[in-house]
Scaffold this motif. Structure first.
Motif, PDB file in Angstrom:
ATOM      1  N   VAL A  47       0.827  -1.202   0.000  1.00 41.64           N
ATOM      2  CA  VAL A  47       0.000   0.000   0.000  1.00 41.64           C
ATOM      3  C   VAL A  47       0.866   1.258   0.000  1.00 41.64           C
ATOM      4  N   TRP A  48       1.895   1.290   0.838  1.00 43.53           N
ATOM      5  CA  TRP A  48       2.759   2.469   0.855  1.00 43.53           C
ATOM      6  C   TRP A  48       3.498   2.641  -0.476  1.00 43.53           C
ATOM      7  N   GLY A  49       3.899   1.529  -1.057  1.00 46.60           N
ATOM      8  CA  GLY A  49       4.546   1.618  -2.367  1.00 46.60           C
ATOM      9  C   GLY A  49       3.591   2.151  -3.428  1.00 46.60           C
ATOM     10  N   TYR A  50       2.351   1.644  -3.382  1.00 45.59           N
ATOM     11  CA  TYR A  50       1.358   2.146  -4.340  1.00 45.59           C
ATOM     12  C   TYR A  50       1.095   3.632  -4.129  1.00 45.59           C
ATOM     13  N   GLN A  51       0.979   4.055  -2.861  1.00 47.68           N
ATOM     14  CA  GLN A  51       0.729   5.473  -2.594  1.00 47.68           C
ATOM     15  C   GLN A  51       1.882   6.348  -3.067  1.00 47.68           C
ATOM     16  N   ALA A  52       3.115   5.837  -2.898  1.00 52.21           N
ATOM     17  CA  ALA A  52       4.270   6.599  -3.385  1.00 52.21           C
ATOM     18  C   ALA A  52       4.238   6.707  -4.904  1.00 52.21           C
ATOM     19  N   LEU A  53       3.917   5.605  -5.566  1.00 54.22           N
ATOM     20  CA  LEU A  53       3.820   5.641  -7.022  1.00 54.22           C
ATOM     21  C   LEU A  53       2.688   6.558  -7.478  1.00 54.22           C
ATOM     22  N   TYR A  54       1.592   6.526  -6.726  1.00 52.00           N
ATOM     23  CA  TYR A  54       0.467   7.393  -7.092  1.00 52.00           C
ATOM     24  C   TYR A  54       0.840   8.860  -6.945  1.00 52.00           C
ATOM     25  N   ARG A  55       1.530   9.198  -5.826  1.00 54.99           N
ATOM     26  CA  ARG A  55       1.952  10.593  -5.648  1.00 54.99           C
ATOM     27  C   ARG A  55       2.919  11.022  -6.742  1.00 54.99           C
ATOM     28  N   GLU A  56       3.829  10.139  -7.097  1.00 57.08           N
ATOM     29  CA  GLU A  56       4.763  10.471  -8.177  1.00 57.08           C
ATOM     30  C   GLU A  56       4.026  10.628  -9.501  1.00 57.08           C
ATOM     31  N   ARG A 108       3.823  13.957 -11.766  1.00 51.20           N
ATOM     32  CA  ARG A 108       4.147  13.988 -13.189  1.00 51.20           C
ATOM     33  C   ARG A 108       2.965  14.492 -14.006  1.00 51.20           C
ATOM     34  N   ARG A 109       1.760  14.094 -13.621  1.00 48.29           N
ATOM     35  CA  ARG A 109       0.587  14.567 -14.346  1.00 48.29           C
ATOM     36  C   ARG A 109       0.461  16.083 -14.231  1.00 48.29           C
ATOM     37  N   GLN A 110       0.690  16.601 -13.025  1.00 48.12           N
ATOM     38  CA  GLN A 110       0.631  18.043 -12.846  1.00 48.12           C
ATOM     39  C   GLN A 110       1.715  18.748 -13.657  1.00 48.12           C
ATOM     40  N   LEU A 111       2.911  18.156 -13.682  1.00 45.71           N
ATOM     41  CA  LEU A 111       3.992  18.744 -14.479  1.00 45.71           C
ATOM     42  C   LEU A 111       3.630  18.752 -15.962  1.00 45.71           C
ATOM     43  N   ILE A 112       3.013  17.643 -16.421  1.00 45.65           N
ATOM     44  CA  ILE A 112       2.616  17.567 -17.828  1.00 45.65           C
ATOM     45  C   ILE A 112       1.547  18.608 -18.133  1.00 45.65           C
TER      46      ILE A 112
END
Length: 406
Positions: free
Chosen positions: A154-163, A167-171
């Protein structure tokens, strides 16, 4: 599941359905084994499994659970309470703890989620040990390892989701920036083209019409005493109109000025001086110096237009008798000088350009020179004539280069 949870994507929606099916499947397995193995309290185990499954199934359908973290926590507490009852009745309920870990980590805060997982793991270990009437470290390995895996996933998924969100915001920001840049470039291009058109209109159509006006005024003054001179002025005005019409047509078609077609810049400047001398009370002389070097079309057009505008200003405002036009090929630049013996003026006291009275000539000449990396200077004083000097960097080329043409 709630307002704090990430928005569901096709992937997360599929994972949620897998979690639903896993919990319902484990509850069904617990009830099925109790019935098939004819265990004590099989009826209670089946009822507890059904109630737990029903409470779990109702939660996702309630809007308050999807929108409120507090309502989701209360629903999770109800599911956990039903599970504890089931765990007290059957040791098989210990397997339901694993999907509960994911549910708790998903619905609770980052601080409360691991605490709830630890409490659930401890309850699972204690419940299984109670059913076995003994305890060994091996009994703690399964629930503890499952809890660790759930937290890591879950923490790994949340980290990937935040990243991914970052990236989506940067795009999105990059896309918005590119759109703004494209709009700015379009606006800059429109303004540059408008300035170019303004310069070309001023140096061609406006100057030509001004020359025609001066010739017709001269014809009007000469008509009573010298009709033959008036006819000559009218003929010159007609020729000026013909030349101006040709300029207008080339201007619309974005072609090279007629005076530069099939000839050199020096020849075009010499013809300009001859035409000006013939049409007006001004003796314009041309002087080439240095070794002629092929110029880019942009440079030739700019120098010709500057010369046309400078001579037109001399005719209209200077009251001069002579004008000297010099084209000089220097080591690293080409220079155009226009010097007259007119009344001169104070460059610091020039009026601002006005649509009614004009005054765009010097600004247009300076803009032409600056656009090609050159300079334009003016030296003048009342009663001492005017000297205009335009210099452009010398770019030797035999090819026609794109530029702001008429």
């Amino acid at each position: 599941m709630n307002s704090a949870a990430p928005a569901l994507t096709p992937t997360t929606r599929a994972l949620a359905w897998c979690l639903h099916l896993l919990i319902i499947g484990l509850l069904a397995l617990t009830a099925g084994r109790a019935v098939t193995d004819d265990r004590p309290h099989a009826g209670w185990i089946t009822a507890a499994s059904a109630v737990c499954g029903l409470v779990y199934a109702v939660g996702p359908t309630l809007p308050c659970v999807r929108r409120s973290r507090r309502a989701a926590a209360l629903w999770l507490a109800a599911v956990s309470a039903c599970w504890l009852v089931l765990l007290a009745l059957s040791s098989d309920a210990v397997w339901v703890a694993f999907p509960l870990y994911f549910l708790q980590l998903h619905l609770l805060s980052r601080r409360l989620g691991p605490a709830a997982v630890a409490a659930t793991a401890a309850a699972a270990i204690a419940g299984f040990a109670a059913h076995q009437h003994s305890f060994s470290p091996a009994m703690a390995i399964g629930p503890a390892l499952g809890a660790a895996v759930a937290v890591a996933v879950v923490w790994g998924y949340q980290a990937l989701y935040r990243e991914s969100e970052h990236r989506r915001q940067l795009i999105e920001e990059l896309t918005a920036t590119r759109a703004d840049l494209a709009a700015a470039q379009h606006t800059a291009g429109v303004l540059a083209e408008r300035d170019r058109l303004a310069r070309e209109i001023h140096d061609t159509l406006a100057q030509g019409l001004s020359s025609i006006q001066l010739l017709l005024r001269a014809a009007e003054r000469a008509l009573p005493q010298a009709p033959q001179n008036a006819a000559r002025y009218v003929d010159q005005a007609r020729q000026a109109a013909v030349d101006n019409l040709a300029e207008a047509r080339r201007f619309v078609a974005a072609l090279t000025p007629p005076t530069l077609e099939g000839t050199t810049l020096a020849d075009a400047l010499e013809r300009l001086c001859t035409t000006t001398s013939a049409r007006h009370r001004l003796t314009a002389r041309f002087h080439p110096t240095g070794t002629p070097t092929p110029l880019a079309t942009a440079h030739e057009v700019a120098l010709l237009r500057i010369a046309q505008s400078a001579l037109a200003n001399t005719v209209r405002h200077a009251e001069a008798t002579t004008a000297e036009v010099t084209l000089s090929y220097l080591d690293d630049r080409v220079a155009l000088d226009v010097v007259d013996d007119g009344r001169g003026f104070d460059p610091a006291l020039l009026p601002a350009p006005d649509p009614e009275t004009g005054g765009f000539g010097l600004a247009a000449m300076r803009a032409r020179a600056h656009a090609l990396g050159g300079t334009l200077t003016i030296e003048s004083a009342p009663g001492r004539g005017t000297a205009l000097a335009a210099q452009l960097p010398l770019i030797q080329t035999t090819e026609t280069e794109p530029e702001a043409r008429p």
